[in-house]
Design an enzyme around this catalytic site. Structure first.
Site, PDB file in Angstrom:
ATOM      1  N   SER A   8       0.834  -1.198   0.000  1.00  0.00           N
ATOM      2  CA  SER A   8       0.000   0.000   0.000  1.00  0.00           C
ATOM      3  C   SER A   8       0.871   1.250   0.000  1.00  0.00           C
ATOM      4  O   SER A   8       1.641   1.478   0.938  1.00  0.00           O
ATOM      5  CB  SER A   8      -0.905   0.021   1.227  1.00  0.00           C
ATOM      6  OG  SER A   8      -1.530   1.280   1.358  1.00  0.00           O
ATOM      7  N   HIS A  33      -1.170  -1.209  -4.293  1.00  0.00           N
ATOM      8  CA  HIS A  33      -2.452  -0.945  -3.640  1.00  0.00           C
ATOM      9  C   HIS A  33      -2.569   0.549  -3.355  1.00  0.00           C
ATOM     10  O   HIS A  33      -1.698   1.151  -2.713  1.00  0.00           O
ATOM     11  CB  HIS A  33      -2.536  -1.735  -2.331  1.00  0.00           C
ATOM     12  CG  HIS A  33      -3.865  -1.641  -1.654  1.00  0.00           C
ATOM     13  ND1 HIS A  33      -4.943  -2.429  -2.004  1.00  0.00           N
ATOM     14  CD2 HIS A  33      -4.287  -0.856  -0.634  1.00  0.00           C
ATOM     15  CE1 HIS A  33      -5.973  -2.134  -1.229  1.00  0.00           C
ATOM     16  NE2 HIS A  33      -5.608  -1.176  -0.387  1.00  0.00           N
ATOM     17  N   ASP A  35      -4.933   3.435  -1.668  1.00  0.00           N
ATOM     18  CA  ASP A  35      -6.025   3.707  -0.742  1.00  0.00           C
ATOM     19  C   ASP A  35      -6.591   5.099  -0.987  1.00  0.00           C
ATOM     20  O   ASP A  35      -5.906   6.108  -0.777  1.00  0.00           O
ATOM     21  CB  ASP A  35      -5.529   3.610   0.701  1.00  0.00           C
ATOM     22  CG  ASP A  35      -5.248   2.174   1.109  1.00  0.00           C
ATOM     23  OD1 ASP A  35      -6.168   1.347   1.015  1.00  0.00           O
ATOM     24  OD2 ASP A  35      -4.109   1.884   1.528  1.00  0.00           O
ATOM     25  N   MET A  37      -9.161   7.845   0.192  1.00  0.00           N
ATOM     26  CA  MET A  37      -9.970   8.254   1.346  1.00  0.00           C
ATOM     27  C   MET A  37     -10.475   9.679   1.126  1.00  0.00           C
ATOM     28  O   MET A  37      -9.725  10.543   0.671  1.00  0.00           O
ATOM     29  CB  MET A  37      -9.132   8.190   2.622  1.00  0.00           C
ATOM     30  CG  MET A  37      -8.483   6.848   2.876  1.00  0.00           C
ATOM     31  SD  MET A  37      -7.521   6.873   4.419  1.00  0.00           S
ATOM     32  CE  MET A  37      -6.615   5.328   4.267  1.00  0.00           C
ATOM     33  N   HIS A  66      -8.553   0.894  -3.844  1.00  0.00           N
ATOM     34  CA  HIS A  66      -9.507   0.633  -2.762  1.00  0.00           C
ATOM     35  C   HIS A  66     -10.193   1.943  -2.399  1.00  0.00           C
ATOM     36  O   HIS A  66      -9.560   2.852  -1.848  1.00  0.00           O
ATOM     37  CB  HIS A  66      -8.746   0.042  -1.571  1.00  0.00           C
ATOM     38  CG  HIS A  66      -9.528  -0.051  -0.310  1.00  0.00           C
ATOM     39  ND1 HIS A  66      -8.922  -0.195   0.922  1.00  0.00           N
ATOM     40  CD2 HIS A  66     -10.869  -0.028  -0.059  1.00  0.00           C
ATOM     41  CE1 HIS A  66      -9.847  -0.256   1.859  1.00  0.00           C
ATOM     42  NE2 HIS A  66     -11.033  -0.148   1.294  1.00  0.00           N
ATOM     43  N   MET A  68     -12.375   4.185  -0.256  1.00  0.00           N
ATOM     44  CA  MET A  68     -12.968   4.425   1.058  1.00  0.00           C
ATOM     45  C   MET A  68     -13.665   5.777   0.983  1.00  0.00           C
ATOM     46  O   MET A  68     -13.216   6.767   1.565  1.00  0.00           O
ATOM     47  CB  MET A  68     -11.891   4.394   2.147  1.00  0.00           C
ATOM     48  CG  MET A  68     -11.380   3.007   2.441  1.00  0.00           C
ATOM     49  SD  MET A  68      -9.976   2.983   3.583  1.00  0.00           S
ATOM     50  CE  MET A  68      -8.611   2.993   2.420  1.00  0.00           C
ATOM     51  N   MET A 137     -11.132  -5.936   5.638  1.00  0.00           N
ATOM     52  CA  MET A 137     -10.368  -4.959   6.411  1.00  0.00           C
ATOM     53  C   MET A 137     -10.074  -5.559   7.787  1.00  0.00           C
ATOM     54  O   MET A 137     -10.995  -5.879   8.538  1.00  0.00           O
ATOM     55  CB  MET A 137     -11.148  -3.653   6.565  1.00  0.00           C
ATOM     56  CG  MET A 137     -11.272  -2.831   5.288  1.00  0.00           C
ATOM     57  SD  MET A 137      -9.675  -2.383   4.562  1.00  0.00           S
ATOM     58  CE  MET A 137      -8.956  -1.394   5.872  1.00  0.00           C
ATOM     59  N   ASP A 175      -6.315  -6.557   4.383  1.00  0.00           N
ATOM     60  CA  ASP A 175      -5.626  -5.274   4.492  1.00  0.00           C
ATOM     61  C   ASP A 175      -5.699  -4.775   5.926  1.00  0.00           C
ATOM     62  O   ASP A 175      -6.786  -4.556   6.458  1.00  0.00           O
ATOM     63  CB  ASP A 175      -6.286  -4.274   3.541  1.00  0.00           C
ATOM     64  CG  ASP A 175      -5.649  -2.891   3.573  1.00  0.00           C
ATOM     65  OD1 ASP A 175      -4.658  -2.694   4.306  1.00  0.00           O
ATOM     66  OD2 ASP A 175      -6.141  -2.006   2.858  1.00  0.00           O
TER      67      ASP A 175
END
Length: 218
Positions: A8, A33, A35, A37, A66, A68, A137, A175
Site C-alpha cells: 500500500s 495498492h 487507498d 480516502m 480501494h 474508502m 479490512m 488489508d
C-alpha cells in the site's frame, strides 16, 4: 493462482513516489495498492484520480484501487478512466452494489467488495458471484499502522467456505496490520492477496521485507 503481495503506497514517500514504485518493481511486488480516502467515509484524506493517473504512467504493475469514499456509485468511472486494474468499494457505502459491480466489470476492470471489521460476511453473500475479489479490512479503515484485528480470521474462513460451496473464483484479500510475524499464519487460512503498508515502507530494507513476505505465503 499464486498468492500475491500488494504493498500500500499510503505509507510510501509521496515526494519520491516514482522511486518508491521502482523499489516495488525491483522487490517483485505483484500489485500496487492505492487507498482512496475522502475525509467523509473515513476520517482521513488521501488522493484521487489524478494521482492514480500519474502512477499508471509510471508502472505496468496492476493498480489495486480501494475506495474508502461515500459516493462510489457516482464517481467509479473516474478511477477506471485513471487506470485502475482492480477496483473495490465498501458495501457499507454503495447505494446499489449489484449495479456497481456489473458496471466495473463491463468496463473491463476487476471488481471487488470491501467489508469493515464490524460488517458481517452475510451482508455481501448475495453479491459474491459478481466479485472478482473480496477485501477484508483487518483494521478500521482510515489510517495506516494499526494492529491486526483477530476477528478478520473468521471472515477469511467464512469466505473460503463460501468460495468452495458456491464454486466461485473470487480472490480473498486482506488489508491492515499485515507483517512478517503474522502473514504466514493468515495465508494458511486461505487468504490470497496481502496488502502491507507500514510493514513494507517502514522497514529499513523494504525490498527484503517484500521478498520475505512472498516466501512466507507460498
Amino acid at each position: 493462482m499464486n498468492k500475491l503481495i500488494a504493498p500500500s503506497i499510503l505509507s510510501s514517500d509521496f515526494m519520491n513516489i516514482e522511486s518508491e514504485i521502482r523499489m516495488l518493481e525491483k522487490a517483485g511486488a505483484d500489485w500496487v495498492h492505492c487507498d482512496i480516502m475522502d475525509g467523509h467515509f473515513v476520517p482521513n484524506l488521501t488522493f484521487g484520480p489524478p494521482i492514480i493517473k500519474k502512477i499508471r504512467k509510471i508502472t505496468d504493475l496492476p493498480l489495486d484501487v480501494h475506495l474508502m469514499i461515500t459516493n462510489p456509485d457516482e464517481t467509479i468511472d473516474w478511477y477506471i478512466d485513471a487506470g485502475a486494474d482492480w477496483l473495490s468499494f465498501h458495501i457499507e457505502a454503495a447505494k446499489n452494489p449489484e449495479t456497481l459491480l456489473k458496471h466495473i466489470r463491463k468496463r473491463k476492470v476487476k471488481a471487488g467488495l470491501v467489508i469493515k471489521p464490524k460488517t458481517d460476511v452475510s451482508e455481501i453473500k448475495e453479491f459474491l458471484p459478481l466479485c472478482d475479489y473480496v477485501l477484508i479490512m483487518s483494521v478500521e479503515p482510515g489510517f495506516g499502522g494499526q494492529s491486526y484485528i483477530s476477528s478478520a480470521d473468521d471472515k477469511a474462513i467464512q469466505l473460503v467456505k463460501l468460495k468452495k460451496d458456491l464454486k466461485l473464483p473470487y480472490l480473498i484479500q486482506i488489508d491492515g496490520g499485515i507483517n512478517l510475524e503474522n502473514i504466514k499464519r493468515i495465508a494458511k487460512l486461505g487468504v490470497e492477496v496481502f496488502v502491507a503498508g507500514s510493514a513494507v515502507f517502514g522497514s529499513e530494507e523494504p525490498i527484503e521485507t517484500i521478498k520475505k513476505m512472498k516466501k512466507l505465503i507460498l
